[in-house]
Design a protein around this motif. Structure first.
Motif, PDB file in Angstrom:
ATOM      1  N   SER A   1      -7.990  38.385  23.743  1.00  0.00           N
ATOM      2  CA  SER A   1      -7.817  37.123  23.079  1.00  0.00           C
ATOM      3  C   SER A   1      -7.781  35.897  23.881  1.00  0.00           C
ATOM      4  N   PHE A   2      -6.901  36.274  25.292  1.00  0.00           N
ATOM      5  CA  PHE A   2      -6.728  35.151  26.095  1.00  0.00           C
ATOM      6  C   PHE A   2      -8.036  34.830  26.628  1.00  0.00           C
ATOM      7  N   ASP A   3      -8.894  35.880  27.076  1.00  0.00           N
ATOM      8  CA  ASP A   3     -10.119  35.467  27.590  1.00  0.00           C
ATOM      9  C   ASP A   3     -10.972  34.961  26.629  1.00  0.00           C
ATOM     10  N   ALA A   4     -11.088  35.337  25.293  1.00  0.00           N
ATOM     11  CA  ALA A   4     -11.929  34.663  24.373  1.00  0.00           C
ATOM     12  C   ALA A   4     -11.274  33.157  24.126  1.00  0.00           C
ATOM     13  N   MET A   5     -10.372  32.965  24.304  1.00  0.00           N
ATOM     14  CA  MET A   5      -9.507  31.752  24.013  1.00  0.00           C
ATOM     15  C   MET A   5      -9.983  30.869  24.957  1.00  0.00           C
ATOM     16  N   GLN A   6     -10.019  31.200  26.455  1.00  0.00           N
ATOM     17  CA  GLN A   6     -10.677  30.258  27.556  1.00  0.00           C
ATOM     18  C   GLN A   6     -12.178  30.158  27.297  1.00  0.00           C
ATOM     19  N   ARG A   7     -12.964  31.188  27.241  1.00  0.00           N
ATOM     20  CA  ARG A   7     -14.172  31.135  26.925  1.00  0.00           C
ATOM     21  C   ARG A   7     -14.882  30.192  25.782  1.00  0.00           C
ATOM     22  N   GLU A   8     -14.058  30.277  24.694  1.00  0.00           N
ATOM     23  CA  GLU A   8     -14.391  29.370  23.537  1.00  0.00           C
ATOM     24  C   GLU A   8     -14.108  27.925  23.873  1.00  0.00           C
ATOM     25  N   PHE A   9     -12.863  27.663  24.358  1.00  0.00           N
ATOM     26  CA  PHE A   9     -12.357  26.046  24.709  1.00  0.00           C
ATOM     27  C   PHE A   9     -13.395  25.526  25.886  1.00  0.00           C
ATOM     28  N   ALA A  10     -13.805  26.253  26.805  1.00  0.00           N
ATOM     29  CA  ALA A  10     -14.754  25.787  27.661  1.00  0.00           C
ATOM     30  C   ALA A  10     -16.029  24.897  27.099  1.00  0.00           C
ATOM     31  N   GLU A  11     -16.257  25.463  25.831  1.00  0.00           N
ATOM     32  CA  GLU A  11     -17.168  24.612  24.976  1.00  0.00           C
ATOM     33  C   GLU A  11     -17.001  23.466  24.442  1.00  0.00           C
ATOM     34  N   GLY A  12     -15.589  23.152  24.526  1.00  0.00           N
ATOM     35  CA  GLY A  12     -15.122  21.752  23.978  1.00  0.00           C
ATOM     36  C   GLY A  12     -13.653  22.047  23.668  1.00  0.00           C
ATOM     37  N   PRO A  13     -12.723  20.699  23.413  1.00  0.00           N
ATOM     38  CA  PRO A  13     -11.144  21.168  23.026  1.00  0.00           C
ATOM     39  C   PRO A  13     -11.059  21.229  21.728  1.00  0.00           C
ATOM     40  N   ASP A  14     -12.217  20.928  20.911  1.00  0.00           N
ATOM     41  CA  ASP A  14     -12.235  20.953  19.240  1.00  0.00           C
ATOM     42  C   ASP A  14     -12.883  22.317  18.817  1.00  0.00           C
ATOM     43  N   SER A  15     -13.115  23.309  19.676  1.00  0.00           N
ATOM     44  CA  SER A  15     -13.784  24.264  19.308  1.00  0.00           C
ATOM     45  C   SER A  15     -12.920  25.203  18.146  1.00  0.00           C
ATOM     46  N   PRO A  16     -13.556  25.517  16.964  1.00  0.00           N
ATOM     47  CA  PRO A  16     -12.826  26.082  15.929  1.00  0.00           C
ATOM     48  C   PRO A  16     -12.398  27.650  16.352  1.00  0.00           C
TER      49      PRO A  16
END
Length: 222
Positions: free
Chosen positions: A39-54
């Protein structure tokens, strides 16, 4: 670096017999490490796309919840005499990882877990009930926002996401939990400080536990 997959194998009943408090605690730590790494790895990866990533927000609250549960597991283990004795005989490098984590939940009052991780876990591990006044307020505030569903032409369920629901949860997080986008970034930095040592400590515990099993219980694929 050699990336070849290898195994340490054992019969679960021999390595983790029923009734062993230490064995159950080690198994729980291992589950926690498995989960929070993902989950932590996925969180970092998704937020790399933008701070508002759902999707980033989803993994954010999930990581907070897992960290809270991991801290609870650690705290409970430290109160068990058998587990505490085991920890006291581990390598100093492994014990140093625990020392880095403990300030996150000890003392509990005012700690990162008490102020941040536990409230997020308690609130977002439950879905809105039909009679929720807070969700009525969120829906009213978002009434004019244009949103919707995102999906692929083949209608694969795995590619379908109700973005409107993510946006409702984002407002809920900001309004009722007092967590802004900037604060999410700060919590992510705090999580990064704690998640690494927590996982390394869990792996250290597992390695020490496996290493102390009777001869013949464990085999290695080398």
């Amino acid at each position: 670096m050699n990336s070849e997959i290898r195994w340490i194998r054992f019969r679960i009943g021999d390595a983790f017999p029923a009734g062993s408090a230490l064995g159950k605690w080690i198994a729980g730590l291992t589950l926690m490490a498995n989960d929070i790494l993902q989950s932590f790895d996925a969180m970092q990866r998704e937020f790399a796309e933008g701070p508002d990533s759902p999707e980033g927000l989803f993994y954010f609250w999930l990581t907070c919840a897992q960290f809270r549960e991991g801290a609870k597991l650690l705290s409970g283990g430290l109160e068990d005499s058998e587990i505490k004795k085991f920890i006291d005989t581990m390598d100093a490098s492994d014990q140093s990882m625990l020392a880095l984590i403990r300030p996150a939940f000890e003392p509990f009052a005012g700690s990162f877990v008490e102020r941040i991780a536990k409230p997020i876990r308690d609130e977002f591990f439950h879905y809105p009930k039909p009679g929720s006044q807070r969700w009525d307020e969120v829906l009213s505030q978002m009434a004019d926002l244009e949103s919707g569903l995102r999906f692929r032409a083949d209608l694969n369920p795995a590619s379908t996401r109700g973005v409107f629901a993510d946006e409702l949860r984002t407002l809920y997080l900001i309004q009722y939990m007092g967590v802004s986008t900037d604060e999410i970034a700060d919590v992510m930095r705090r999580l990064a400080d704690y998640v690494g040592p927590m996982v390394r400590f869990a792996h250290g515990c597992l390695g020490s536990y496996i290493g102390r099993l009777p001869e013949g219980v464990v085999t290695h694929d080398l």
